[in-house]
Design an enzyme around this catalytic site. Structure first.
Site, short mmCIF file in Angstrom:
data_model
loop_
_atom_site.label_atom_id
_atom_site.label_comp_id
_atom_site.label_asym_id
_atom_site.label_seq_id
_atom_site.Cartn_x
_atom_site.Cartn_y
_atom_site.Cartn_z
N LYS A 172 28.70 14.93 7.76
CA LYS A 172 28.58 13.47 7.68
C LYS A 172 28.35 12.93 9.09
CE LYS A 172 30.96 9.84 8.29
NZ LYS A 172 29.91 8.93 8.76
N GLU A 247 37.96 16.35 18.60
CA GLU A 247 37.55 16.01 19.97
C GLU A 247 37.48 14.49 20.03
OE1 GLU A 247 37.43 17.81 22.49
OE2 GLU A 247 37.42 19.79 21.57
N CYS A 281 32.10 10.79 26.22
CA CYS A 281 33.55 11.01 26.25
C CYS A 281 33.97 11.60 27.59
CB CYS A 281 33.95 11.92 25.10
SG CYS A 281 32.92 13.36 25.00
N GLU A 379 40.05 3.62 26.81
CA GLU A 379 38.65 4.05 26.93
C GLU A 379 37.74 2.85 26.63
OE1 GLU A 379 37.02 6.65 23.87
OE2 GLU A 379 36.19 7.90 25.45
P1 NAD Z 1 34.57 6.89 15.22
O1 NAD Z 1 35.92 7.50 15.19
O2 NAD Z 1 34.45 5.47 14.84
O3 NAD Z 1 33.61 7.67 14.21
C1 NAD Z 1 33.39 9.05 14.33
C2 NAD Z 1 33.00 9.58 12.96
O4 NAD Z 1 34.12 9.46 12.08
C3 NAD Z 1 31.87 8.78 12.30
O5 NAD Z 1 31.04 9.66 11.58
C4 NAD Z 1 32.63 7.87 11.36
O6 NAD Z 1 31.85 7.40 10.27
C5 NAD Z 1 33.74 8.80 10.89
N1 NAD Z 1 34.91 8.13 10.31
C6 NAD Z 1 35.36 6.87 10.54
N2 NAD Z 1 36.47 6.63 9.78
C7 NAD Z 1 36.73 7.78 9.10
C8 NAD Z 1 37.74 8.17 8.17
N3 NAD Z 1 38.71 7.33 7.77
N4 NAD Z 1 37.71 9.42 7.67
C9 NAD Z 1 36.75 10.28 8.06
N5 NAD Z 1 35.75 9.97 8.90
C10 NAD Z 1 35.74 8.73 9.44
O7 NAD Z 1 33.94 7.18 16.65
P2 NAD Z 1 32.51 6.69 17.20
O8 NAD Z 1 32.64 5.26 17.54
O9 NAD Z 1 31.41 7.12 16.31
O10 NAD Z 1 32.36 7.56 18.52
C11 NAD Z 1 32.87 7.16 19.75
C12 NAD Z 1 34.13 7.91 20.08
O11 NAD Z 1 33.88 9.31 20.05
C13 NAD Z 1 34.64 7.64 21.47
O12 NAD Z 1 36.03 7.40 21.44
C14 NAD Z 1 34.37 8.91 22.24
O13 NAD Z 1 35.19 9.18 23.30
C15 NAD Z 1 34.47 9.93 21.17
N6 NAD Z 1 33.73 11.14 21.53
C16 NAD Z 1 34.44 12.25 21.89
C17 NAD Z 1 33.78 13.42 22.26
C18 NAD Z 1 34.55 14.63 22.64
O14 NAD Z 1 34.04 15.72 22.49
N7 NAD Z 1 35.77 14.52 23.11
C19 NAD Z 1 32.40 13.46 22.25
C20 NAD Z 1 31.70 12.32 21.90
C21 NAD Z 1 32.40 11.17 21.52
#
Ligand code: NAD
Length: 478
Positions: A172, A247, A281, A379
């Site tokens: 997804k 992550e 990130c 962040e």
């Molecule tokens: P997000 O948590 O909003 O979404 C990430 C994914 O989770 C999306 O596909 C979203 O649709 C899904 N999601 C949301 N609610 C969910 C639920 N209840 N159950 C299952 N899935 C759900 O994050 P984002 O805004 O897409 O990404 C930004 C964040 O990602 C930042 O905090 C960043 O630091 C982090 N990030 C971390 C890394 C790493 O490797 N540490 C890499 C890239 C991004």
């Protein structure tokens, strides 16, 4: 308007519910319309994966190698096209988009090789005439949930090891970036991925994501995204005894000591803090600078930051593309407003109106900050950096480690002794010396400590830990 569907059981499936995918550089440009699923769509994908799992788990390493290698080759051959799509969908610059596509290609090719190298152990038993064999088997069906900020590389670094080690996949992607995930699904399909082995279900986190996490027949979840979502997923997986890998965010420190080469330090901080619009990130968000070099560093960094060209991601001259959407831009601007109250001075950070309607922001530098301020604890995920002045290495290490996160940490210094001390004492999963905190290799482990990560590491040979389970067999030869 082209419509894009989901890949389930080797077929393109529409669930209706088409959502427009809008270019953040120009909101009049719609990339396509993507069919979003729901819990029933996930159930359908799980049925397909269940039907495929035994034959894929028992497929030859050669078959798995060939599929992954072919996808890696296709990504490389069409990296300009897919890199441009990535820039159009997410707002990275063209160069960053092509670079990320090449990274995805390298990841697929690396794990094509790893499929041939799944090793076990043979031990002699403590009892006579018995051999003990330790082998690795696939976990089963894995749910992969990915964020928008690396829309082709992050799906690649989860899909490739999952398939290499014999698992079936339900992906997804983030709802803001379905196009790049659709590219990978198409390449897997075109290169002969058997029906049900890889399934793409696009949609919202609250529906499709939630259904993947809670489905009893999905054995493991690999998630990259925000801390809040990650904690929720960990809780559900804990109760269901699902294997889980998270992550999440970062608040990565970059220390600049008095003995640093100024141009190396400025270039590492410019790249680490502002490139990819700060939406990494691993971005350097806290620049911890020793007092002797502080003024020269701030003068040079702010000069170079203000000279960065913010613009349409598809323009080859652009250095900083737009923020991904209105919601993220609004959040950045709120933090910049907060910085105007908390910090001594704010340079840049205005919303920019360019020719096309898009989500443009000037990069921002916050001066005169300390580590207790919210801008230094939370962040931001935009092109914003804080400068914190410190007296010496000891104070720098203490400020660097004083955070809930622990993904990446960097130091700029010409002292081998200071570099070594920092490398050993930084509470982070990755440490950089004279390099930006962001920017990693594809063949070595990636991940952090504390609030940034949970579960086994991703990437490199270490990915085998998450995507396989160990079996210990005893044989009495008689
Ligand atoms: P997000 O948590 O909003 O979404 C990430 C994914 O989770 C999306 O596909 C979203 O649709 C899904 N999601 C949301 N609610 C969910 C639920 N209840 N159950 C299952 N899935 C759900 O994050 P984002 O805004 O897409 O990404 C930004 C964040 O990602 C930042 O905090 C960043 O630091 C982090 N990030 C971390 C890394 C790493 O490797 N540490 C890499 C890239 C991004």
């Amino acid at each position: 308007m082209t419509k894009y569907d989901n890949l389930i059981n080797g077929e393109w499936v529409s669930f209706g519910n088409y959502n427009d995918n809008v270019n953040p550089s120009d909101t009049n440009d719609v990339i396509g319309s993507y069919s979003y699923g729901d819990a029933d769509s996930v159930a359908h994908a799980v049925e397909a994966a269940q039907a495929a799992r035994d034959s894929w788990a028992n497929s030859t390493p050669q078959a798995r190698h060939d599929l992954l290698d072919a996808v890696g080759n296709a990504l490389a051959a069409r990296s300009s096209e897919f890199g441009a799509l990535l820039a159009r969908e997410e707002g990275k610059t063209l160069a960053e988009g092509v670079g990320e596509t090449m990274r995805a290609s390298q990841v697929f090719k690396f794990f094509a090789g790893e499929a041939l190298r799944v090793a076990g152990e043979l031990q002699t038993s403590v009892r006579p005439d018995i051999d003990v064999e330790i082998t690795r088997e696939p976990v089963g069906i894995v749910g992969l949930i990915t964020p928008w900020n690396f829309p082709i590389a992050i799906p690649a670094w989860k899909i490739a090891p999952a398939l290499a080690y014999g698992n079936c996949v339900i992906l997804k992607p983030a709802d803001l970036t379905p196009a790049c995930a659709h590219v990978i699904a198409t390449l897997l399909h075109e290169n002969g991925c058997p029906a049900g082995v890889f399934n793409l279900v696009m949609g919202r986190g609250s529906t499709v994501g939630e259904a993947i996490v809670t489905h009893p027949d999905i054995d493991a979840i690999s998630f990259t995204g925000s801390v809040g979502t990650g904690h929720h997923i960990a809780e559900v997986c804990g109760k269901m005894q699902k294997k889980v890998q998270l992550e999440m965010g970062g608040k990565n420190p970059m220390v600049v000591l008095d003995d640093a080469d100024l141009s190396v330090a400025v270039s590492a901080c410019l790249n680490g803090t502002f490139f990819s619009t700060g939406q990494r990130c691993t971005a350097s968000s806290r620049l911890i600078v020793q007092e002797g070099i502080h003024d020269a560093f701030v003068a040079e960094l702010s000069k170079q930051m203000q000279a960065l060209k913010v613009g349409d991601a598809r323009d080859p001259d652009t250095q900083i593309g737009p923020v991904v959407d209105e919601k993220q831009l609004k959040s950045n601007l709120e933090y910049i407003e907060l910085a105007r109250k908390e910090a001594g001075e704010v340079i840049g950070g205005e919303r920019l109106e360019l020719d096309a309607p898009g989500f443009y922001q000037a990069p921002a530098l916050f001066l005169g900050t300390d580590n207790s301020m919210r801008i230094n604890r939370e962040e931001i995920f935009g092109p914003c950096g804080s400068v914190l002045k410190v007296a010496d290495l000891e104070e720098a290490i203490s400020v660097a480690n004083d955070t809930d996160f622990g993904l990446s940490a960097g130091i700029c210094t010409t002292s081998l002794k200071s570099a070594r001390t920092f490398k050993r004492r930084a509470e982070a999963g990755m440490v950089m010396v004279n390099l930006p905190t962001a920017g990693v290799d594809y063949h070595v482990p990636f991940g952090g400590r504390k609030g940034s990560s949970f579960g086994p590491r991703e990437q490199g040979r270490y990915a085998v830990e998450f995507y396989t389970t160990v079996k210990t067999s005893y044989v009495f030869a008689g």
